[in-house]
Design a protein around this motif. Sequence first.
Motif, PDB file in Angstrom:
ATOM      1  N   ILE A   6       1.189  -1.106  -0.455  1.00 38.13           N
ATOM      2  CA  ILE A   6       0.310  -0.118  -0.307  1.00 38.13           C
ATOM      3  C   ILE A   6       0.787   1.333   0.280  1.00 38.13           C
ATOM      4  CG2 ILE A   6      -0.060   0.327   2.536  1.00 38.13           C
ATOM      5  CD1 ILE A   6      -3.159   1.070   0.348  1.00 38.13           C
ATOM      6  N   GLY A   7       0.661   2.357  -1.383  1.00 45.37           N
ATOM      7  CA  GLY A   7       1.213   3.027  -1.192  1.00 45.37           C
ATOM      8  C   GLY A   7       0.973   4.580  -0.235  1.00 45.37           C
ATOM      9  N   ILE A   8       2.138   5.339   0.648  1.00 50.14           N
ATOM     10  CA  ILE A   8       1.221   6.449   1.322  1.00 50.14           C
ATOM     11  C   ILE A   8       2.044   7.498   0.075  1.00 50.14           C
ATOM     12  CG2 ILE A   8       0.941   7.063   3.591  1.00 50.14           C
ATOM     13  CD1 ILE A   8       1.729   4.948   4.475  1.00 50.14           C
ATOM     14  N   THR A   9       1.269   9.070  -0.368  1.00 46.81           N
ATOM     15  CA  THR A   9       1.755   9.462  -0.549  1.00 46.81           C
ATOM     16  C   THR A   9       1.250  10.910   0.162  1.00 46.81           C
ATOM     17  OG1 THR A   9       1.684  11.033  -2.941  1.00 46.81           O
ATOM     18  CG2 THR A   9      -0.125   9.743  -2.407  1.00 46.81           C
ATOM     19  N   TRP A  10       1.700  12.560   0.361  1.00 37.91           N
ATOM     20  CA  TRP A  10       0.978  13.719   0.567  1.00 37.91           C
ATOM     21  C   TRP A  10       0.318  14.342  -0.585  1.00 37.91           C
ATOM     22  CZ3 TRP A  10       0.761  15.734   5.462  1.00 37.91           C
ATOM     23  CH2 TRP A  10       0.723  16.784   5.537  1.00 37.91           C
ATOM     24  N   GLY A  13      -8.223   7.194  -0.989  1.00 42.38           N
ATOM     25  CA  GLY A  13      -7.441   6.111  -1.330  1.00 42.38           C
ATOM     26  C   GLY A  13      -8.385   5.030  -2.447  1.00 42.38           C
ATOM     27  N   GLU A  14      -7.454   4.454  -3.075  1.00 35.86           N
ATOM     28  CA  GLU A  14      -7.984   2.780  -3.301  1.00 35.86           C
ATOM     29  C   GLU A  14      -6.871   1.742  -3.374  1.00 35.86           C
ATOM     30  OE1 GLU A  14     -11.828   4.610  -6.296  1.00 35.86           O
ATOM     31  OE2 GLU A  14      -9.638   3.911  -7.574  1.00 35.86           O
ATOM     32  N   ALA A  15      -7.936   0.955  -3.563  1.00 42.15           N
ATOM     33  CA  ALA A  15      -7.278  -0.742  -3.545  1.00 42.15           C
ATOM     34  C   ALA A  15      -7.553  -1.202  -5.161  1.00 42.15           C
ATOM     35  CB  ALA A  15      -6.640  -0.716  -2.277  1.00 42.15           C
ATOM     36  N   GLY A  40      -2.046  -1.014  -3.842  1.00 36.49           N
ATOM     37  CA  GLY A  40      -3.423   0.188  -3.439  1.00 36.49           C
ATOM     38  C   GLY A  40      -2.456   1.662  -2.820  1.00 36.49           C
ATOM     39  N   ILE A  41      -3.169   2.606  -2.843  1.00 39.05           N
ATOM     40  CA  ILE A  41      -2.771   3.745  -2.535  1.00 39.05           C
ATOM     41  C   ILE A  41      -3.360   4.809  -1.820  1.00 39.05           C
ATOM     42  CG2 ILE A  41      -2.815   4.917  -4.710  1.00 39.05           C
ATOM     43  CD1 ILE A  41      -0.616   6.051  -4.760  1.00 39.05           C
ATOM     44  N   PHE A  42      -2.927   5.046  -0.681  1.00 39.24           N
ATOM     45  CA  PHE A  42      -3.483   6.647  -0.321  1.00 39.24           C
ATOM     46  C   PHE A  42      -2.850   7.647   0.152  1.00 39.24           C
ATOM     47  CE2 PHE A  42      -1.926   4.580   3.381  1.00 39.24           C
ATOM     48  CZ  PHE A  42      -2.048   5.429   4.592  1.00 39.24           C
ATOM     49  N   SER A  43      -4.060   8.593   0.073  1.00 39.39           N
ATOM     50  CA  SER A  43      -3.086  10.265   0.585  1.00 39.39           C
ATOM     51  C   SER A  43      -3.660  11.075   1.601  1.00 39.39           C
ATOM     52  CB  SER A  43      -3.195  11.061  -0.971  1.00 39.39           C
ATOM     53  OG  SER A  43      -4.599  11.124  -0.240  1.00 39.39           O
ATOM     54  N   PHE A  44      -3.455  11.780   2.308  1.00 37.49           N
ATOM     55  CA  PHE A  44      -3.690  11.829   3.634  1.00 37.49           C
ATOM     56  C   PHE A  44      -2.985  13.851   3.918  1.00 37.49           C
ATOM     57  CE2 PHE A  44       0.670  10.801   4.606  1.00 37.49           C
ATOM     58  CZ  PHE A  44       1.612  11.529   5.924  1.00 37.49           C
ATOM     59  N   GLY A  45      -2.238  14.617   3.051  1.00 36.05           N
ATOM     60  CA  GLY A  45      -1.579  15.137   2.732  1.00 36.05           C
ATOM     61  C   GLY A  45      -2.524  16.948   3.133  1.00 36.05           C
ATOM     62  N   ARG A  46      -3.703  16.481   2.533  1.00 37.67           N
ATOM     63  CA  ARG A  46      -4.743  18.058   2.446  1.00 37.67           C
ATOM     64  C   ARG A  46      -5.932  18.054   2.640  1.00 37.67           C
ATOM     65  NH1 ARG A  46      -0.824  20.604   0.472  1.00 37.67           N
ATOM     66  NH2 ARG A  46       0.887  20.164  -0.763  1.00 37.67           N
ATOM     67  N   PHE A  47      -6.790  17.784   1.825  1.00 41.84           N
ATOM     68  CA  PHE A  47      -8.497  18.231   2.149  1.00 41.84           C
ATOM     69  C   PHE A  47      -9.591  17.718   0.902  1.00 41.84           C
ATOM     70  CE2 PHE A  47      -7.015  21.095   0.461  1.00 41.84           C
ATOM     71  CZ  PHE A  47      -6.180  22.861   0.827  1.00 41.84           C
ATOM     72  N   ARG A  89      -7.356  10.008  10.778  1.00 39.46           N
ATOM     73  CA  ARG A  89      -7.701   9.940   9.192  1.00 39.46           C
ATOM     74  C   ARG A  89      -6.097   8.732   8.504  1.00 39.46           C
ATOM     75  NH1 ARG A  89      -6.579  14.166   5.249  1.00 39.46           N
ATOM     76  NH2 ARG A  89      -8.663  15.815   6.801  1.00 39.46           N
ATOM     77  N   LEU A  90      -5.029   8.788   8.959  1.00 39.15           N
ATOM     78  CA  LEU A  90      -3.644   7.936   8.563  1.00 39.15           C
ATOM     79  C   LEU A  90      -4.193   6.075   9.070  1.00 39.15           C
ATOM     80  CD1 LEU A  90      -0.921   9.859   9.179  1.00 39.15           C
ATOM     81  CD2 LEU A  90      -1.048   8.458   7.462  1.00 39.15           C
ATOM     82  N   LEU A  91      -5.678   6.176  10.387  1.00 39.89           N
ATOM     83  CA  LEU A  91      -5.405   4.728  11.068  1.00 39.89           C
ATOM     84  C   LEU A  91      -6.305   4.198  10.002  1.00 39.89           C
ATOM     85  CD1 LEU A  91      -4.700   5.586  14.581  1.00 39.89           C
ATOM     86  CD2 LEU A  91      -2.969   4.495  12.408  1.00 39.89           C
ATOM     87  N   LYS A  92      -7.248   5.239   9.309  1.00 43.30           N
ATOM     88  CA  LYS A  92      -8.956   4.311   8.939  1.00 43.30           C
ATOM     89  C   LYS A  92      -8.898   4.314   8.076  1.00 43.30           C
ATOM     90  CE  LYS A  92     -12.821   5.301  10.089  1.00 43.30           C
ATOM     91  NZ  LYS A  92     -12.776   4.390   9.237  1.00 43.30           N
ATOM     92  N   VAL A  93      -7.892   5.432   6.324  1.00 46.63           N
ATOM     93  CA  VAL A  93      -7.555   5.204   5.162  1.00 46.63           C
ATOM     94  C   VAL A  93      -6.789   3.932   5.304  1.00 46.63           C
ATOM     95  CG1 VAL A  93      -7.362   6.103   3.342  1.00 46.63           C
ATOM     96  CG2 VAL A  93      -8.445   7.195   5.341  1.00 46.63           C
ATOM     97  N   MET A  94      -6.355   3.600   6.352  1.00 51.60           N
ATOM     98  CA  MET A  94      -4.993   2.826   5.669  1.00 51.60           C
ATOM     99  C   MET A  94      -5.519   1.333   5.953  1.00 51.60           C
ATOM    100  SD  MET A  94      -2.758   0.446   7.726  1.00 51.60           S
ATOM    101  CE  MET A  94      -3.580   0.953   9.151  1.00 51.60           C
ATOM    102  N   SER A  95      -6.354   1.173   6.534  1.00 53.17           N
ATOM    103  CA  SER A  95      -7.276  -0.402   7.625  1.00 53.17           C
ATOM    104  C   SER A  95      -7.832  -0.153   6.354  1.00 53.17           C
ATOM    105  CB  SER A  95      -7.588  -0.376   8.998  1.00 53.17           C
ATOM    106  OG  SER A  95      -7.830   0.899   9.570  1.00 53.17           O
ATOM    107  N   HIS A  96      -8.932   0.915   6.005  1.00 56.58           N
ATOM    108  CA  HIS A  96      -9.568   0.297   5.379  1.00 56.58           C
ATOM    109  C   HIS A  96      -9.380  -0.268   3.932  1.00 56.58           C
ATOM    110  CE1 HIS A  96     -13.818   1.365   3.647  1.00 56.58           C
ATOM    111  NE2 HIS A  96     -12.604   1.096   2.673  1.00 56.58           N
ATOM    112  N   GLU A  97      -8.390   0.572   3.156  1.00 57.27           N
ATOM    113  CA  GLU A  97      -8.038  -0.169   1.937  1.00 57.27           C
ATOM    114  C   GLU A  97      -7.043  -1.323   2.080  1.00 57.27           C
ATOM    115  OE1 GLU A  97      -8.370   2.001  -0.959  1.00 57.27           O
ATOM    116  OE2 GLU A  97      -9.625   3.489  -0.196  1.00 57.27           O
TER     117      GLU A  97
END
Length: 419
Positions: free
Chosen positions: A255-259, A273-275, A282-289, A312-320
Motif C-alpha cells: 500500500i502506497g502512502i503519498t502526501w 485512496g483506492e486499492a 493500493g495507495i492513499f493520501s493524507f496531506g490535504r482536504f 485519518r491515517l489509521l482509518k484510511v490505511m486499514s480500510h484500503e
Amino acid sequence: MGTLFSAHSVDRDFRFLIGDLDNLSSNECRFYKLSETVLKNREKLMQTEQHQDVSQGIKQSRQLVPFNSNELDDGSNHNNEGARCHNIQASGCSSDANGEENVMGRCATDVNIQTDRNCEVESLFKVLPLNKPLYTTQTYVQWHSSITYEIAFSKCRTSKRTIYLQPINSFPDFIENFELRISDHIYSLFGLIRTFAEFFFLGMDVQVLPCINIQELGWKITTRVHQKTGKQQYLVSDFYLKLRSVMPKNGYCIIGITWTDLYPKEELNFVLGEASGAHKSGIFSFGRFEPKSYNPEMSSDIFEIDEKILWRLLKVMSHEVCHLFGLSHCEYFLCAMNESTSMHEAMSQPLFLCPICLRKLQTVCKFDLIQRFQKLETFLSQLNRSWYIPEIERSIEWLQKCLNFFKEGDTDNSDGFVE
C-alpha cells in the motif's frame, strides 16, 4: 422490508453470510452468533422511532449520492438532517468541531438482545437499513469463492505473509521529524502506522519500505492540477502495477502512502485512496482536504500532525488494506468497510470491522479474536495516554465491550442465545 429480513431468511442465509464456524472456539462462535441474533431482530430495530429517523436520513443521502468506491464529487450534497445519532458509542458517532452530534454515514441506535436466561446483552453491532436481500452483497461464501485459489496458494507459499507500506516522494519536515513516545517506545509516524497495522492484521508481518521517488524511478503517472485548489493530483489507478513491481517477493500486498492528492478519474475530483485486489496494491493520501470543502480564504496546507490527521491515517490505511484482502464495501453493519462519499463520512465511520468482514479477515490472517482485541486495546490505550484522541477513546470503549463479552462467555457453559 419484512420479507427480506425475516428470522427465517436469516436462519437460511446466515451460513452464507458468516461461513463455517465449526473450527472456531466456543467463545468465537458465540461472538459471531451475536451478529446472527442482531440480524434476526432487524425488523424490530427498524420499527423503533430512533432507527426510523436514522433510516430516513440515510435514504435521503443515498438518493442524492451515487455509491462509487469512495469517489467524491463537487456536486454531491448530503442531507443528514434526519440522521442524528442518539447514543454516542465507540462504534457509533463522533462530535464535530462545533460539538454537534454527527451521523456516521450509516448509523443505528443501540439495541438490547434478549437471551435465554432473561438477561440482556448489549449489541456490539449496529445494523444498516438495506432494501435488498442479505445475500446480494458480499457474503463470506462469495468472498471465499473469489479467493479460494489465493488461500490454497498461500498454504503452499507461507512466506507471503508481509504487508508492505511504501512511502512515495517527499514529505514535509514535520512528517519526517515526527516522534511520539508511547509507553517506553518512541515511534515515527510511519512506525506508528506499522505497529497499529500489525495488531489490526494480526498474524501478518508489516514492514515500511524506504521512501521512493517516482520521478527518479521513471514512473509515468498521470497528473493534473485541480482547478479549485490549484494542487497537483495523481491518477490513482496508474500506481497499481508500479507498486506491485517494487513489492518484495515475500509480500502479500503493498500500500502506497503519498502526501500528494489523488483522483480516481477525470470527471471526479478527489479520492482518499483506492486499492486493487487483482494487483495486491493500493495507495492513499493524507496531506490535504477534499476539494469540495476547500475555501481558499479559510483553507491552508497542513503544517503539523494533529489528532485528525493521525485518525485519518489509521482509518484510511486499514480500510484500503482490507480491500487487498478481497473485502468489498460492507452493507450489513456499521463497519470500517462501509462506503463513504465524503471525507466527513469516511472519518466518522468506526475503526473496526463488523463480524461478517472480520470473519473474512480472520480466515486469511488466522488470528485468535480475543488475542487480537487485547493487543489492539492495549496499544490504543497506551497511544491515548500519550496523545488523547476522542475517536480512539470511543474505539477503546468498543474493544472493552468485546473483551467483556468474551469474559462473560468464559463463565457461561451455554451460548446464551435464543435459537
